[in-house]
Design a protein around this motif. Structure first.
Motif, mmCIF file in Angstrom:
data_model
loop_
_atom_site.group_PDB
_atom_site.id
_atom_site.type_symbol
_atom_site.label_atom_id
_atom_site.label_comp_id
_atom_site.label_asym_id
_atom_site.label_seq_id
_atom_site.Cartn_x
_atom_site.Cartn_y
_atom_site.Cartn_z
ATOM 1 N N ALA A 156 -5.567 0.243 -7.113
ATOM 2 C CA ALA A 156 -4.781 1.091 -6.211
ATOM 3 C C ALA A 156 -5.151 2.559 -6.368
ATOM 4 C CB ALA A 156 -3.287 0.907 -6.468
ATOM 5 N N ALA A 157 -5.237 3.023 -7.610
ATOM 6 C CA ALA A 157 -5.581 4.429 -7.850
ATOM 7 C C ALA A 157 -6.947 4.750 -7.257
ATOM 8 C CB ALA A 157 -5.555 4.731 -9.344
ATOM 9 N N GLU A 200 4.025 12.889 5.569
ATOM 10 C CA GLU A 200 4.765 11.812 4.903
ATOM 11 C C GLU A 200 4.385 11.683 3.420
ATOM 12 O OE1 GLU A 200 4.230 10.496 9.247
ATOM 13 O OE2 GLU A 200 3.049 11.534 7.722
ATOM 14 N N LEU A 201 3.254 12.257 3.043
ATOM 15 C CA LEU A 201 2.794 12.164 1.657
ATOM 16 C C LEU A 201 3.147 13.405 0.843
ATOM 17 C CD1 LEU A 201 -0.708 10.564 2.304
ATOM 18 C CD2 LEU A 201 1.434 9.426 1.685
ATOM 19 N N GLU A 202 3.857 14.338 1.432
ATOM 20 C CA GLU A 202 4.214 15.572 0.723
ATOM 21 C C GLU A 202 5.220 15.323 -0.397
ATOM 22 O OE1 GLU A 202 6.373 19.812 1.581
ATOM 23 O OE2 GLU A 202 5.164 18.945 3.181
ATOM 24 N N ALA A 203 6.243 14.522 -0.143
ATOM 25 C CA ALA A 203 7.316 14.312 -1.133
ATOM 26 C C ALA A 203 6.793 13.820 -2.484
ATOM 27 C CB ALA A 203 8.383 13.371 -0.583
ATOM 28 N N PRO A 204 5.925 12.813 -2.536
ATOM 29 C CA PRO A 204 5.476 12.368 -3.852
ATOM 30 C C PRO A 204 4.610 13.393 -4.587
ATOM 31 C CG PRO A 204 4.485 11.008 -2.129
ATOM 32 C CD PRO A 204 5.453 11.931 -1.471
ATOM 33 N N LEU A 205 4.078 14.358 -3.869
ATOM 34 C CA LEU A 205 3.254 15.388 -4.500
ATOM 35 C C LEU A 205 4.062 16.620 -4.906
ATOM 36 C CD1 LEU A 205 0.059 15.066 -2.298
ATOM 37 C CD2 LEU A 205 0.208 14.662 -4.765
ATOM 38 N N ALA A 234 0.831 -1.210 0.000
ATOM 39 C CA ALA A 234 0.000 0.000 0.000
ATOM 40 C C ALA A 234 0.863 1.257 0.000
ATOM 41 C CB ALA A 234 -0.937 0.003 1.203
ATOM 42 N N LYS A 235 1.992 1.225 0.702
ATOM 43 C CA LYS A 235 2.907 2.375 0.691
ATOM 44 C C LYS A 235 3.446 2.615 -0.715
ATOM 45 C CE LYS A 235 4.473 1.873 5.455
ATOM 46 N NZ LYS A 235 5.609 1.546 6.341
ATOM 47 N N VAL A 236 3.862 1.539 -1.377
ATOM 48 C CA VAL A 236 4.403 1.640 -2.738
ATOM 49 C C VAL A 236 3.330 2.150 -3.700
ATOM 50 C CG1 VAL A 236 5.323 0.287 -4.672
ATOM 51 C CG2 VAL A 236 6.145 -0.139 -2.347
ATOM 52 N N LEU A 237 2.139 1.602 -3.599
ATOM 53 C CA LEU A 237 1.046 1.997 -4.479
ATOM 54 C C LEU A 237 0.599 3.439 -4.223
ATOM 55 C CD1 LEU A 237 -0.949 -1.330 -4.310
ATOM 56 C CD2 LEU A 237 0.192 -0.386 -6.344
ATOM 57 N N THR A 238 0.588 3.834 -2.968
ATOM 58 C CA THR A 238 0.226 5.217 -2.631
ATOM 59 C C THR A 238 1.248 6.176 -3.210
ATOM 60 O OG1 THR A 238 -0.959 4.562 -0.624
ATOM 61 C CG2 THR A 238 -0.170 6.840 -0.726
ATOM 62 N N ASP A 239 2.518 5.875 -3.022
ATOM 63 C CA ASP A 239 3.580 6.729 -3.562
ATOM 64 C C ASP A 239 3.465 6.828 -5.091
ATOM 65 O OD1 ASP A 239 6.354 8.066 -2.939
ATOM 66 O OD2 ASP A 239 6.690 6.749 -4.671
ATOM 67 N N ALA A 240 3.277 5.709 -5.760
ATOM 68 C CA ALA A 240 3.177 5.695 -7.221
ATOM 69 C C ALA A 240 1.975 6.501 -7.705
ATOM 70 C CB ALA A 240 3.085 4.258 -7.724
ATOM 71 N N THR A 241 0.856 6.340 -7.027
ATOM 72 C CA THR A 241 -0.361 7.066 -7.416
ATOM 73 C C THR A 241 -0.191 8.558 -7.200
ATOM 74 O OG1 THR A 241 -1.728 5.137 -6.903
ATOM 75 C CG2 THR A 241 -2.849 7.271 -7.028
ATOM 76 N N LEU A 242 0.369 8.953 -6.052
ATOM 77 C CA LEU A 242 0.540 10.380 -5.767
ATOM 78 C C LEU A 242 1.554 11.022 -6.702
ATOM 79 C CD1 LEU A 242 0.410 10.446 -1.867
ATOM 80 C CD2 LEU A 242 -1.393 11.054 -3.496
#
Length: 122
Positions: A89-90, A51-56, A21-29
């Motif tokens: 995932a998306a 923690e979700l700021e970097a991928p965005l 889920a972490k990998v999929l969340t990062d990829a989606t974001l």
């Protein structure tokens, strides 16, 4: 919503492990950030766990124009999953985002996506 809870909900909805889920969340974001204007991606990041700021965070503030097929291909490539897993995932990540941010912020995100994204927006 805290990061741990965000990931747990994505894991449950996508029927994957927390690590996946972490990998999929990062990829989606990361893919979503490429599709949104830089300002919108940063506005979204401000309402999610830090923690979700970097991928965005994207170096180019201009949104790329690509459809749902390309979106899912990018998510799949980044996460190492097939198209159907990328779609699941998306859908899970976007649903948790919808529950985590102000309704107006989610509306701004959706406004930047063409109608063809409807199958992954809940």
């Amino acid at each position: 919503m805290r990061y741990d809870e965000f990931i747990s909900v994505v894991a449950r909805r996508a029927d994957v492990s927390r690590e996946q889920a972490k990998v999929l969340t990062d990829a989606t974001l990361r893919t979503l950030a490429e599709r949104l204007s830089g300002d919108e991606a940063m506005d979204l990041a401000a309402q999610l766990p830090s923690e979700l700021e970097a991928p965005l965070t994207v170096p180019d503030p201009l949104a790329e124009r690509f459809g749902l097929d390309e979106f899912l291909a990018r998510v799949g490539d980044r996460a190492g999953v097939d198209r159907e897993q990328a779609r699941t995932a998306a859908r899970a990540v976007l649903a948790v985002i919808h529950e985590s941010v102000a309704e107006g912020e989610f509306a701004h995100v959706v406004a930047q996506l063409p109608r063809e994204y409807a199958p992954v927006i809940t």
